[in-house]
Design a protein around this motif. Structure first.
Motif, PDB file in Angstrom:
ATOM      1  N   UNK A 196      15.000  -4.922  -6.954  1.00  0.00           N
ATOM      2  CA  UNK A 196      13.577  -5.284  -7.005  1.00  0.00           C
ATOM      3  C   UNK A 196      13.290  -6.588  -6.266  1.00  0.00           C
ATOM      4  N   UNK A 197      14.326  -7.388  -6.017  1.00  0.00           N
ATOM      5  CA  UNK A 197      14.149  -8.665  -5.332  1.00  0.00           C
ATOM      6  C   UNK A 197      14.241  -8.545  -3.820  1.00  0.00           C
ATOM      7  N   UNK A 198      14.616  -7.383  -3.305  1.00  0.00           N
ATOM      8  CA  UNK A 198      14.845  -7.226  -1.873  1.00  0.00           C
ATOM      9  C   UNK A 198      13.614  -7.664  -1.076  1.00  0.00           C
ATOM     10  N   UNK A 199      13.865  -8.471  -0.040  1.00  0.00           N
ATOM     11  CA  UNK A 199      12.792  -8.972   0.806  1.00  0.00           C
ATOM     12  C   UNK A 199      12.118 -10.220   0.286  1.00  0.00           C
ATOM     13  N   UNK A 200      12.500 -10.688  -0.926  1.00  0.00           N
ATOM     14  CA  UNK A 200      11.889 -11.866  -1.517  1.00  0.00           C
ATOM     15  C   UNK A 200      12.808 -13.085  -1.401  1.00  0.00           C
ATOM     16  N   UNK A 213      25.297 -14.925  -9.871  1.00  0.00           N
ATOM     17  CA  UNK A 213      24.835 -13.544  -9.961  1.00  0.00           C
ATOM     18  C   UNK A 213      24.114 -13.130  -8.692  1.00  0.00           C
ATOM     19  N   UNK A 214      23.221 -13.986  -8.219  1.00  0.00           N
ATOM     20  CA  UNK A 214      22.431 -13.659  -7.032  1.00  0.00           C
ATOM     21  C   UNK A 214      23.295 -13.551  -5.776  1.00  0.00           C
ATOM     22  N   UNK A 215      24.213 -14.477  -5.587  1.00  0.00           N
ATOM     23  CA  UNK A 215      25.039 -14.448  -4.379  1.00  0.00           C
ATOM     24  C   UNK A 215      26.070 -13.330  -4.430  1.00  0.00           C
ATOM     25  N   UNK A 216      26.648 -13.091  -5.609  1.00  0.00           N
ATOM     26  CA  UNK A 216      27.664 -12.031  -5.722  1.00  0.00           C
ATOM     27  C   UNK A 216      27.080 -10.646  -5.462  1.00  0.00           C
ATOM     28  N   UNK A 220      23.339  -5.610  -2.664  1.00  0.00           N
ATOM     29  CA  UNK A 220      22.668  -4.435  -3.230  1.00  0.00           C
ATOM     30  C   UNK A 220      21.504  -3.977  -2.352  1.00  0.00           C
ATOM     31  N   UNK A 221      20.890  -4.910  -1.642  1.00  0.00           N
ATOM     32  CA  UNK A 221      19.743  -4.536  -0.802  1.00  0.00           C
ATOM     33  C   UNK A 221      20.197  -3.751   0.426  1.00  0.00           C
ATOM     34  N   UNK A 222      21.270  -4.211   1.065  1.00  0.00           N
ATOM     35  CA  UNK A 222      21.789  -3.481   2.218  1.00  0.00           C
ATOM     36  C   UNK A 222      22.226  -2.080   1.806  1.00  0.00           C
ATOM     37  N   UNK A 223      22.839  -1.991   0.632  1.00  0.00           N
ATOM     38  CA  UNK A 223      23.279  -0.681   0.141  1.00  0.00           C
ATOM     39  C   UNK A 223      22.102   0.257  -0.095  1.00  0.00           C
ATOM     40  N   UNK A 224      20.946  -0.327  -0.417  1.00  0.00           N
ATOM     41  CA  UNK A 224      19.745   0.475  -0.647  1.00  0.00           C
ATOM     42  C   UNK A 224      18.914   0.647   0.616  1.00  0.00           C
ATOM     43  N   UNK A 225      19.424   0.119   1.745  1.00  0.00           N
ATOM     44  CA  UNK A 225      18.708   0.236   2.999  1.00  0.00           C
ATOM     45  C   UNK A 225      17.467  -0.637   3.069  1.00  0.00           C
ATOM     46  N   UNK A 226      17.501  -1.763   2.364  1.00  0.00           N
ATOM     47  CA  UNK A 226      16.346  -2.638   2.313  1.00  0.00           C
ATOM     48  C   UNK A 226      16.703  -4.040   2.797  1.00  0.00           C
ATOM     49  N   UNK A 227      15.689  -4.829   3.103  1.00  0.00           N
ATOM     50  CA  UNK A 227      15.885  -6.196   3.583  1.00  0.00           C
ATOM     51  C   UNK A 227      16.492  -7.042   2.461  1.00  0.00           C
ATOM     52  N   UNK A 228      17.532  -7.831   2.750  1.00  0.00           N
ATOM     53  CA  UNK A 228      18.164  -8.643   1.696  1.00  0.00           C
ATOM     54  C   UNK A 228      17.198  -9.676   1.121  1.00  0.00           C
ATOM     55  N   UNK A 229      17.449 -10.059  -0.113  1.00  0.00           N
ATOM     56  CA  UNK A 229      16.714 -11.199  -0.658  1.00  0.00           C
ATOM     57  C   UNK A 229      17.424 -12.476  -0.221  1.00  0.00           C
ATOM     58  N   UNK A 230      16.661 -13.559  -0.137  1.00  0.00           N
ATOM     59  CA  UNK A 230      17.196 -14.866   0.230  1.00  0.00           C
ATOM     60  C   UNK A 230      17.314 -15.717  -1.020  1.00  0.00           C
ATOM     61  N   UNK A 231      18.411 -16.474  -1.131  1.00  0.00           N
ATOM     62  CA  UNK A 231      18.625 -17.342  -2.284  1.00  0.00           C
ATOM     63  C   UNK A 231      18.485 -18.794  -1.849  1.00  0.00           C
ATOM     64  N   UNK A 232      17.599 -19.524  -2.507  1.00  0.00           N
ATOM     65  CA  UNK A 232      17.461 -20.962  -2.278  1.00  0.00           C
ATOM     66  C   UNK A 232      17.901 -21.679  -3.546  1.00  0.00           C
TER      67      UNK A 232
END
Length: 333
Positions: A196-200, A213-216, A220-232
């Motif tokens: 649900x976070x993909x692209x955010x 959790x977020x970095x590990x 999941x986004x690439x596996x779902x064919x979606x844009x990765x989420x970015x972690x700040x």
């Protein structure tokens, strides 16, 4: 998860020159100045009604359930002989924001919060004095091994990885959750899957279970064919909140109790999106510390005599109560 609060430079400037800005800008600056007081810890639900904006940050609840706690000799006798002789325990505390631990009256005054009250009550049961040292969240666990502190607090979640390096005595059940800026349309439903976070852009605290959790699981986004989420990642909790309000991040991942507490403060303008993963939270010790049986017994005494429930009610975290303290429980799955 948890550093001392600092007012953003822009807010300090606004406070110093109140007559030089239009009213709307002064109101915005005042809101930004309040945000660090409402920021997130590396952790209210239940027990207490929401406090008006800024009220708890200014002074905190007035009741003091710790005052009546007395030493229990049978439990104090479980302490190592050298600690009984010195009468002191050195505790590294990450002081971030309510309800866990924060500075209600400035950094030159004593901290307050759920973690502070529970630690102080444990010390009274054990008949020792706490020598509290404020420290950044990410530095406390490594410092336990070096002997700088006897124990540490910082809303430390019990994870399988951490159990390899430190011991825990649990005192509450908290965990991971998400929040957005109120009115955001980027994410509007509870997060049950990181897809649900993909692209955010997701903001979180440095050295926390949230960051791991977020970095590990970023794949999941690439596996779902979606844009990765970015972690700040931010070292100061106030910076996370400010980034959210300024639109530099879309969503925050932090503690369930901290996010709930913040969302109850109107000035924070955040919306809690629900629980993602529960974790036991505990006092941290170096591996194989001889202190853990005594501290566990002290926590369980507070549960038995009602002090524990009174502390959680005071800070609005009753929904996170545990029935009994454990040493090194397995991570929740």
């Amino acid at each position: 998860m948890s550093s001392a609060h600092r007012t953003p430079p822009s807010a300090r400037a606004a406070a110093a020159l109140p007559g030089t800005r239009p009213p709307a800008l002064r109101r915005a600056a005042a809101t930004l100045a309040l945000l660090p007081l409402l920021a997130l810890t590396a952790c209210g639900a239940g027990g207490a009604a929401p406090v008006p904006a800024g009220a708890q940050a200014a002074s905190g609840p007035a009741d003091d359930p710790v005052a009546a706690v007395r030493t229990v000799d049978a439990i104090a006798s479980l302490l190592p002989a050298d600690v009984r002789r010195s009468g002191t325990l050195r505790i590294g505390s990450s002081i971030g924001s309510p309800p866990s631990a924060y500075y209600p009256n400035g950094q030159d005054k004593p901290p307050a919060g759920q973690d502070i009250d529970i630690a102080d009550a444990v010390a009274k049961v054990l008949g020792v004095r706490l020598e509290r040292q404020g420290a950044s969240f990410e530095t406390i666990l490594p410092a336990l091994g070096s002997g700088k502190y006897d124990l540490g607090t910082g809303n430390f979640g019990v994870t399988a990885e951490r159990l390899k390096a430190v011991d825990f005595v649990t005192y509450i059940n908290d965990g991971q959750g998400f929040a957005v800026k109120t009115g955001s349309t980027r994410l509007t439903t509870p997060v049950t899957d990181l897809v649900q976070l993909c692209g955010l852009t997701v903001g979180t605290g440095a050295g926390t279970t949230f960051e791991k959790t977020l970095t590990d699981r970023q794949g999941v986004c690439a596996a779902a064919g979606r844009k990765p989420y970015e972690v700040k990642v931010f070292s100061e909790p106030g910076a996370v909140t400010t980034a959210l309000q300024q639109g530099r991040i879309d969503v925050v991942m932090s503690t369930i109790n901290g996010l709930r507490h913040q969302a109850a403060q109107p000035a924070a303008r955040t919306t809690f999106l629900g629980e993602y993963h529960r974790l036991d939270v505990g006092f941290a010790f170096k591996k194989d510390s001889p202190l853990t049986p005594a501290v566990q017994a002290a926590v369980n005494e507070l549960v038995r005599n009602g002090t524990y429930a009174a502390i959680l009610k005071k800070w609005g975290t009753t929904a996170s109560a545990i029935e009994t303290s454990q040493i090194n429980p397995a991570e929740h799955t």
